[in-house]
Structures are given as C-alpha cells and as structure tokens.
Design an enzyme around this catalytic site. Structure first.
Site, PDB file in Angstrom:
ATOM      1  N   TYR A   1       5.493   1.341   0.009  1.00 45.60           N
ATOM      2  CA  TYR A   1       6.178   0.431   0.938  1.00 45.60           C
ATOM      3  C   TYR A   1       5.877  -1.029   0.653  1.00 45.60           C
ATOM      4  CZ  TYR A   1       2.033   1.075   4.122  1.00 45.60           C
ATOM      5  OH  TYR A   1       0.791   1.171   4.701  1.00 45.60           O
ATOM      6  N   GLU A   2       6.644  -1.894   1.311  1.00 44.12           N
ATOM      7  CA  GLU A   2       6.666  -3.338   1.042  1.00 44.12           C
ATOM      8  C   GLU A   2       7.089  -3.626  -0.404  1.00 44.12           C
ATOM      9  OE1 GLU A   2       6.617  -5.004   3.576  1.00 44.12           O
ATOM     10  OE2 GLU A   2       5.714  -3.542   4.898  1.00 44.12           O
ATOM     11  N   GLY A   3       7.952  -2.800  -0.935  1.00 39.80           N
ATOM     12  CA  GLY A   3       8.393  -2.926  -2.321  1.00 39.80           C
ATOM     13  C   GLY A   3       7.510  -2.086  -3.209  1.00 39.80           C
TER      14      GLY A   3
END
Length: 585
Positions: free
Chosen positions: A435-437
């Site tokens: 997550y968060e890229g």
C-alpha cells in the site's frame, strides 16, 4: 509474548551524536523555542512506556478479534477505544502538528522515532493515528483558513480522525480512471458521489467523526480534484450535525492488520469542500501520500525491531545442539545463539534495522529543513526529501519483511505457531510493501523521476555530500571508507548510463528500477554504519561503542556487497526481461 523494550539509547545516539539534532533545532527559529534534547528525551521515554504498557497489550487480541462491521457501525477490538482515548488525551496524535491549531509542533526527526515504537508494538492501532496526522498535514498545506480552523484542532486532539480515499475497484495505482464525481452546489460546496476501496481507517468507533480526503472528478474535467468530506456534517458553530451520506459498504478480510478497519466506502451525495485548486487534487494528495510513505517505511522498521528483540531473547534461552567447537560450559545442549547461522540471521536483522533507523531520522531531518529552513538549505532539503521518500518507503518495508521472516526463522517451528507472536508480525508487515504505492512503483518513481528526472543532478549532489562525510570520519576503517566510496561511484556511473539510454530503451527504467533502488539502499546503509561506528567510538558506554563496531564490521563484510550485486543486475539492461512475448507467460 516477549515484552517490548524501546531502543532509547540508540535513538538518543542518532539524534544527539550522529545527526546533531540539538544544533539543527537551534538553527531553525520555529524549532528553537519548541524543543531541546531534554524535551526530546522526555517525549521518547514517555512514548516507550505508552508503547510497552498501553499498545503492546492490544496487539494479540486485536489480531484475534479483529474489527466488526455491525449495521452502520465499525467496532474495533476490546480495549482499543479506551487506549485511543488515553493516547489522544496525551496529545500524541498531534505530536508534529501545527501549534497554531493545537498540535505540539515537534520536529519530524523526533516523530519518526515515536512512530517506530508504535509500529513495534501494535501496527493496527498506530495506523489510525498515522492516517489522521497525514490528513491534517494535507489540510494545513492546501486547505482554506476556514477549513483549517474548523477541522485541524479536532484532528490534532484526536477527537476526530482522518482517512485518505483514493483507490477504486477499477483504478488502483493509476488514478486517472477514477469515477467518483463532484457536482458544484450553490453555496460553494460540492456533492460527492461514488465509492472507494481499501480505505484504511475509513470508519471506526475510536473518534466521533472521520474526515475523508476524497479524490473525485468535476464535471467536464479530465483532472482530479481533492475534497474534504466529513462522515458527519459540521455546523457553523463547530458542533456536529447530521449524517453526510458517507457509509461503509463492507470491510476487507485480510492476511494481517486485522484490527485496522480497511473499508469499502460509499458516498451518496455527500457534502464535500474543495482542497487546493480544481484538477490539482493529486498534487495536494501527494503531501499526505509522501507523509504516509515514510510512515509505512517506519512500519517495516518497527516490525524489524520487534522481530529482533523477540528472536534475540529466544536465541539466548532456547537450548538446541552444541557449539561447533564444543560446549563452552560442557553442557549437553547450548543456547542456539552459539550457532553461526543463528548469529548470521540476528546480525543481519540488527544491521538492517539500526541502519534503517538512521535512514528514518536522516529523512526526518531533511523534512524539518524543507519545512523550516530558508533559502538554499531549504531548497536542497526539498530535493533530498524527494530523493529519499521512495527509498524510505520501499527499502524499509522490503527489509522489514526480510527481517521479520528471519526473526521467525530463528524460532524454528515455534515461529510458525501463534504461541510466540512472531508470526503475526510477518503477516502484519507484508502489506507495507503494497500500500501507499507498491514498492515497484516507488522504485520507478525513484529512478525515473528523482534520479534521472533531473539528469542525475540531485543524486550527484547527494553522493558528493556522502564523500564529504566520509572524509570527515576520523575513526572509521580506511578500507571500509574506500569500499563505500567505490560503491557510490559505481552507483553514480550506473545512474548516468540509464539516463543516457532511457529514451532509446523506454523499458529500461521500469525493468531495472527495483534493483537500482536496492543498490542505493545498501550503499546508503554502508555509509550510515561507518558514520554510526565513528560517532560511537568515543561513547561513554564502551559496550555500546563495541556493539556498534561489531555490527558495522559485519555489515561491511557481509551486506555492503549486495549493492554491487544489484548494480550488476541493472547493468545487464532490460533485454532479457522484455524479450519474451506476453502470450508466452
């Protein structure tokens, strides 16, 4: 379960001796009257107690009980709400928040260490506070004064919580395809309609209101805009009004982080308020996303630290086999700490974790300079924040999973069962790479935008600073200094090769980015280890100094070469990666 002991001496050493936080704070007017070393140590000491006594007891039950979606309510596990109230009352949610709106105004150099302790003890709990702090940061940077006055004090106090709402079922990392709509209303607000998935802390019973930062599209606009959408409307006098058409469709059932509410969010004509300019929502959201990327890096770091403590304690008490040269005590079984392979794993965890902590504090320092310094110092820090943010997210979380798995391996079969607790850390930290890229996206951002985007200018400047730092080390081994300098020279040469060929080989950056980021990470850790060993050489605690030198020597002998391995992969180019036709996969 092994009780957590915060590495306070190491944290103080990094702040005081390695990165000279007191001088940095004194040179920044905004910090000079806010924090000194005594204040910082008092905050770290109190955070250590809270992490050990308040958060760690929540971890196991939170994983087993999980969150519950009941009707329109999201119910967190037993003890979470009471702990959150105590945590919020202590001012911890607004630790680094703006003092003008009720935050404590502490530097990020200090905040990263507090966050690490939270992740070492209870990942799920710490995520709720992290999302709130990130939302407040974005609002402070881009919203109107009216929105700041209305929302920031209650976010910093923990009375309200924050969430970041980007992903949709058909639009994950590529947000251009989002379908959530924003229709202008006569009073200047907007009607938000659509749905999002994978929203961490999208709803819960910890705070009385959840403030969503939602990406949506305006009519006849190809751009994406950002809107503040409260779960419950806020009246003109600041009191809470009626429900705002923000509901939870369902919660995700996950591999780990089961006490963190990951929600499918629905917006049915919810009233929202524009943040920043129309069609510039991603620019605004990246303020929060970059904060969260560092925070998620700290999740990997914190899990690695917890794994080290658990595995180290276990290795010193678990009797299995006899030392290769015979038991030093004549016993029929020795603690497994005598075995070379166990020591290899523990030293690897420790070397990566302590250098990772140095990376987090150094990145925090650059964030403080980027925010509070002036002129050339600020401009340079902004460039370094851009360079280091994807590395902090990707390298810390990749190594975080590596180290928790190694910690589990030290336990052997006991690491695979619930009894010891180490398997939960393996499950909880796995998401941090996603997550968060995803970390692949972080690497492409690092190599494609931050390294070659300015034709290697920032990286060249950074390497020059590393070499200048190496020259100032008086106690470091000369051969080790030469090794680190050589690795950075090879890194820079490879970066220039990619920059020279990126147009003729359009898949080169995408194919080689992960290896390049890893090469940079291992090289940077080598520099940090020489720096830490040098600064520790005169430490009043001779055992502490000796520990630093032992681990630095191990890193230089066994791990620094991983940087050259990854560079060798980059220098093979993209041909063999891109050659096979897609239909053959």
């Amino acid at each position: 379960m092994y009780p957590y002991q915060a590495p306070l001496k190491d944290m103080q050493f990094l702040l005081e001796n390695v990165f000279d936080a007191p001088t940095t704070w004194q040179q920044l007017p905004a910090m000079a009257e806010t924090v000194d070393m005594d204040t910082a140590l008092a905050i770290l000491d109190e955070s250590a107690k809270i992490s050990r006594d308040l958060l760690q007891p929540l971890n196991r039950n939170g994983d087993e009980q999980g969150v519950v979606h009941s009707g329109n309510d999201i119910i967190t596990p037993d003890g979470f709400k009471e702990a959150y109230n105590q945590f919020a009352e202590g001012g911890w949610v607004g630790l680094c928040g703006e003092a003008d709106f009720g935050g404590m105004g502490m530097p990020k150099m200090l905040g990263v260490l507090v966050d690490e302790m939270g992740y070492s003890t209870c990942n799920s709990f710490t995520l709720y506070n992290s999302l709130t702090a990130g939302a407040a940061l974005c609002i402070n940077a881009h919203a109107t004064d009216e929105l700041k006055q209305t929302y920031l004090p209650n976010l910093y106090s923990g009375q309200w919580a924050g969430a970041m709402d980007m992903t949709e079922p058909h639009a994950g990392s590529d947000l251009r395809g989002i379908r959530t709509k924003a229709e202008p209303l006569e009073d200047g607000s907007y009607s938000i309609t659509g749905n999002k998935i994978f929203i961490t802390g999208g709803d819960h019973d910890l705070a009385e209101n959840v403030i969503h930062l939602v990406l949506a599209k305006l009519p006849d606009s190809n751009g994406i805009s950002l809107f503040l959408v409260p779960k419950i409307r806020v009246n003109a006098d600041g009191s809470l009004g009626e429900a705002n058409g923000v509901t939870v469709g369902s919660i995700e059932h996950k591999m780990g982080l089961k006490a963190s509410a990951t929600c499918v969010m629905n917006y049915d004509n919810a009233v929202g308020y524009l943040i920043g300019r129309p069609a510039r929502g991603l620019v605004c959201m990246f303020t929060m996303m970059n904060y969260e990327r560092l925070a998620i890096g700290l999740q990997g770091l914190g899990n690695g630290q917890a794994a080290y403590q658990m595995a180290s304690d276990y290795a010193k008490e678990r009797l299995q086999g006899v030392a290769a040269a015979g038991s030093p005590t004549g016993a029929t079984s020795d603690p497994i700490i005598v075995h070379g392979d166990v020591r290899r794993m523990l030293l690897t965890i420790r070397a990566l974790t302590e250098a990772g902590r140095a990376l987090s504090v150094y990145t925090g320092k650059q964030l403080d300079l980027a925010k509070y310094a002036s002129d050339d110092v600020q401009a340079k820090a902004v460039r370094y924040v851009g360079l280091l943010t994807p590395v902090s997210k990707a390298f810390l979380t990749d190594r975080g999973l590596d180290t928790t798995v190694m910690g589990q391996q030290v336990f052997g079969g006991h690491g695979y069962i619930r009894e010891t607790g180490i398997e939960q850390f393996v499950r909880d930290t796995r998401i941090a790479q996603i997550y968060e890229g995803t970390n692949g996206i972080q690497a492409i951002d690092f190599l494609g935008r931050k390294v070659t985007g300015d034709n290697v200018a920032t990286l060249t400047e950074f390497v020059a600073d590393v070499n200048a730092g190496l020259a100032e080390l008086t106690q470091a081994n000369a051969d080790h200094k030469a090794k680190v300098s050589k690795v950075f020279a090879e890194l820079l040469a490879t970066a220039n090769y990619i920059n020279d060929n990126k147009h003729e080989q359009p898949a080169l950056v995408n194919s080689c980015a992960v290896d390049f980021l890893d090469a940079f990470g291992y090289a940077l850790y080598g520099y940090f280890w020489l720096l830490m060993a040098d600064k520790a050489s005169g430490h009043e605690d001779t055992t502490f100094a000796a520990q630093k030198q032992y681990v630095a020597d191990f890193y230089m002998d066994k791990l620094l070469s991983k940087s050259q391995y990854h560079l060798s992969q980059v220098n093979q180019g993209d041909k063999s990666i891109m050659a096979m036709p897609a239909e053959m996969f």
